[in-house]
Design an enzyme around this catalytic site. Structure first.
Site, PDB file in Angstrom:
ATOM      1  N   GLU A 179       0.739  -1.093  -0.033  1.00  0.00           N
ATOM      2  CA  GLU A 179      -0.012   0.048  -0.057  1.00  0.00           C
ATOM      3  C   GLU A 179       0.989   1.055  -0.052  1.00  0.00           C
ATOM      4  O   GLU A 179       1.829   1.431   0.909  1.00  0.00           O
ATOM      5  CB  GLU A 179      -0.828   0.036   1.199  1.00  0.00           C
ATOM      6  CG  GLU A 179      -1.831   1.112   1.117  1.00  0.00           C
ATOM      7  CD  GLU A 179      -2.668   1.563   2.440  1.00  0.00           C
ATOM      8  OE1 GLU A 179      -2.351   0.792   3.617  1.00  0.00           O
ATOM      9  OE2 GLU A 179      -3.405   2.350   2.503  1.00  0.00           O
TER      10      GLU A 179
ATOM     11  N   ASP B 267       5.119   4.536   3.556  1.00  0.00           N
ATOM     12  CA  ASP B 267       4.819   6.033   3.810  1.00  0.00           C
ATOM     13  C   ASP B 267       6.212   6.716   4.365  1.00  0.00           C
ATOM     14  O   ASP B 267       6.865   5.904   5.029  1.00  0.00           O
ATOM     15  CB  ASP B 267       3.608   6.101   4.860  1.00  0.00           C
ATOM     16  CG  ASP B 267       2.935   7.471   4.557  1.00  0.00           C
ATOM     17  OD1 ASP B 267       2.148   7.644   4.124  1.00  0.00           O
ATOM     18  OD2 ASP B 267       3.514   8.513   4.788  1.00  0.00           O
TER      19      ASP B 267
ATOM     20  N   ASP C   7      -1.888  12.065  -2.381  1.00  0.00           N
ATOM     21  CA  ASP C   7      -1.923  13.628  -2.486  1.00  0.00           C
ATOM     22  C   ASP C   7      -2.054  13.720  -4.120  1.00  0.00           C
ATOM     23  O   ASP C   7      -1.292  13.395  -4.621  1.00  0.00           O
ATOM     24  CB  ASP C   7      -0.541  14.301  -2.067  1.00  0.00           C
ATOM     25  CG  ASP C   7      -0.336  13.959  -0.506  1.00  0.00           C
ATOM     26  OD1 ASP C   7      -1.335  14.042   0.172  1.00  0.00           O
ATOM     27  OD2 ASP C   7       0.770  13.369  -0.204  1.00  0.00           O
TER      28      ASP C   7
ATOM     29  N   ASP D 197     -10.380  10.356  -3.833  1.00  0.00           N
ATOM     30  CA  ASP D 197     -11.690  11.416  -3.701  1.00  0.00           C
ATOM     31  C   ASP D 197     -11.480  12.354  -4.952  1.00  0.00           C
ATOM     32  O   ASP D 197     -12.431  13.205  -5.127  1.00  0.00           O
ATOM     33  CB  ASP D 197     -11.548  12.278  -2.427  1.00  0.00           C
ATOM     34  CG  ASP D 197     -10.227  13.198  -2.504  1.00  0.00           C
ATOM     35  OD1 ASP D 197      -9.230  12.823  -2.492  1.00  0.00           O
ATOM     36  OD2 ASP D 197     -10.474  14.348  -2.516  1.00  0.00           O
TER      37      ASP D 197
HETATM   38  C1  LIG Z   1      -3.714  12.032   1.751  1.00  0.00           C
HETATM   39  S1  LIG Z   1      -2.642  10.821   2.791  1.00  0.00           S
HETATM   40  C2  LIG Z   1      -3.439   9.257   2.574  1.00  0.00           C
HETATM   41  C3  LIG Z   1      -3.123   8.349   3.638  1.00  0.00           C
HETATM   42  C4  LIG Z   1      -3.890   7.007   3.735  1.00  0.00           C
HETATM   43  N1  LIG Z   1      -3.777   6.271   2.481  1.00  0.00           N
HETATM   44  C5  LIG Z   1      -5.257   7.198   4.020  1.00  0.00           C
HETATM   45  O1  LIG Z   1      -6.253   7.043   3.239  1.00  0.00           O
HETATM   46  O2  LIG Z   1      -6.010   7.622   4.993  1.00  0.00           O
HETATM   47  C6  LIG Z   1      -1.129  10.690   1.684  1.00  0.00           C
HETATM   48  C7  LIG Z   1       0.010  10.038   2.183  1.00  0.00           C
HETATM   49  O3  LIG Z   1       0.974   9.695   1.245  1.00  0.00           O
HETATM   50  C8  LIG Z   1       2.125   9.938   2.005  1.00  0.00           C
HETATM   51  N2  LIG Z   1       3.120  10.216   0.656  1.00  0.00           N
HETATM   52  C9  LIG Z   1       2.895  11.092  -0.259  1.00  0.00           C
HETATM   53  N3  LIG Z   1       3.766  11.240  -0.988  1.00  0.00           N
HETATM   54  C10 LIG Z   1       4.761  10.063  -0.626  1.00  0.00           C
HETATM   55  C11 LIG Z   1       6.062   9.802  -1.268  1.00  0.00           C
HETATM   56  N4  LIG Z   1       6.339  10.191  -2.515  1.00  0.00           N
HETATM   57  N5  LIG Z   1       6.756   8.878  -0.475  1.00  0.00           N
HETATM   58  C12 LIG Z   1       6.188   8.496   0.516  1.00  0.00           C
HETATM   59  N6  LIG Z   1       5.038   8.727   1.235  1.00  0.00           N
HETATM   60  C13 LIG Z   1       4.375   9.542   0.517  1.00  0.00           C
HETATM   61  C14 LIG Z   1       2.049  10.780   2.910  1.00  0.00           C
HETATM   62  O4  LIG Z   1       3.087  10.969   3.895  1.00  0.00           O
HETATM   63  C15 LIG Z   1       0.585  10.808   3.352  1.00  0.00           C
HETATM   64  O5  LIG Z   1       0.577   9.924   4.603  1.00  0.00           O
END
Ligand SMILES: C[S@@+](CC[C@H](N)C(=O)[O-])C[C@H]1O[C@@H](n2cnc3c(N)ncnc32)[C@H](O)[C@@H]1O
Length: 229
Positions: free
Chosen positions: A42, A67, A116, A152
């Site tokens: 994931e 993450d 994101d 979303d």
């Molecule tokens: C909007 S959050 C979603 C978290 C989770 N999947 C949820 O649905 O509750 C996006 C996550 O992606 C991680 N993330 C984004 N770009 C990343 C990258 N290049 N490498 C590692 N983590 C990343 C961020 O730290 C964040 O925790």
């Protein structure tokens, strides 16, 4: 700040969390999970809700949440650690470096959960379904391995579909409002797989706000034959 520090200290204690010095590339099955079950990861797992819940409902698969944010990942790691779940691990690394932690063909599925959206054109390369990421997923997935995306953002879903098609990938399923389509509570055709019912923190918040939840399932073509596999 204190809570974050405590979580970082605890992360070091957990035997299911790995960072940049992780040595399991190519040997996750043999050396860590000690079985031959499929490995499902994931990406951007946040608190690891998908990872932990999928792992508790399918003990015949191995799950790894990835993450960069340790304080978030701590939640899933602690739950799995305390429950003694042997089919779960977490990697606290940048997804850009994924090929340093997995070998070619080592993965069976990739879930991308509420990434994101990086809407600005300038940050397009940061989107987790942009071409350079697809290139690494293509290399790491077994032939026919699936990519699942839940978001979303219909714009992000459309962008992902276009990137995958431009990459000669196969978009197996695509829907910009899964709850309207009844998929929140129904299984897809078994030959296409199953849309999991798990709701992450982000999904719950978006649902409360009335935002549509989008889902896409895809596979990528095999990497070129001369690729180092
Ligand atoms: C909007 S959050 C979603 C978290 C989770 N999947 C949820 O649905 O509750 C996006 C996550 O992606 C991680 N993330 C984004 N770009 C990343 C990258 N290049 N490498 C590692 N983590 C990343 C961020 O730290 C964040 O925790």
């Amino acid at each position: 700040v204190k809570q974050k520090l405590n979580r970082y200290n605890e992360l070091e204690m957990f035997t299911n969390v790995f960072e940049g010095d992780c040595m399991y590339k190519g040997v996750w099955n043999k050396e860590f999970f000690k079985n031959e079950h499929p490995i499902i990861i994931e990406l951007g797992c946040g608190r690891g809700e998908y990872t932990v819940e999928m792992a508790s409902s399918s003990s015949n698969c191995n799950y790894i949440g990835v993450d960069i944010k340790g304080a978030r990942l701590w939640r899933g790691a602690k739950t799995a650690y305390e429950a003694g779940m042997s089919n779960v691990a977490f990697l606290r690394v940048q997804i850009e470096g994924l090929c340093s932690f997995f070998a070619s063909g080592e993965l069976s599925e990739i879930w991308i959960t509420f990434p994101d959206p990086q809407p600005s054109q300038r940050r397009m390369k940061k989107r987790l379904t942009s071409r350079r990421f697809l290139e690494s997923y293509q290399l790491l997935l077994k032939p026919g391995g699936r990519i699942h995306l839940k978001t979303d953002s219909a714009d992000f879903l459309n962008f992902s579909k276009t990137e995958i098609l431009n990459f000669n990938g196969n978009v197996i399923y695509y829907n910009t409002n899964i709850y309207e389509a009844g998929l929140g509570s129904e299984k897809l055709n078994p030959s296409q797989g199953v849309v999991s019912l798990i709701q992450t923190s982000y999904e719950k918040r978006y649902l409360r706000e009335g935002t549509h939840i989008c889902y896409l399932m895809a596979s990528l073509p095999a990497p070129p034959a001369n690729e180092d596999r």
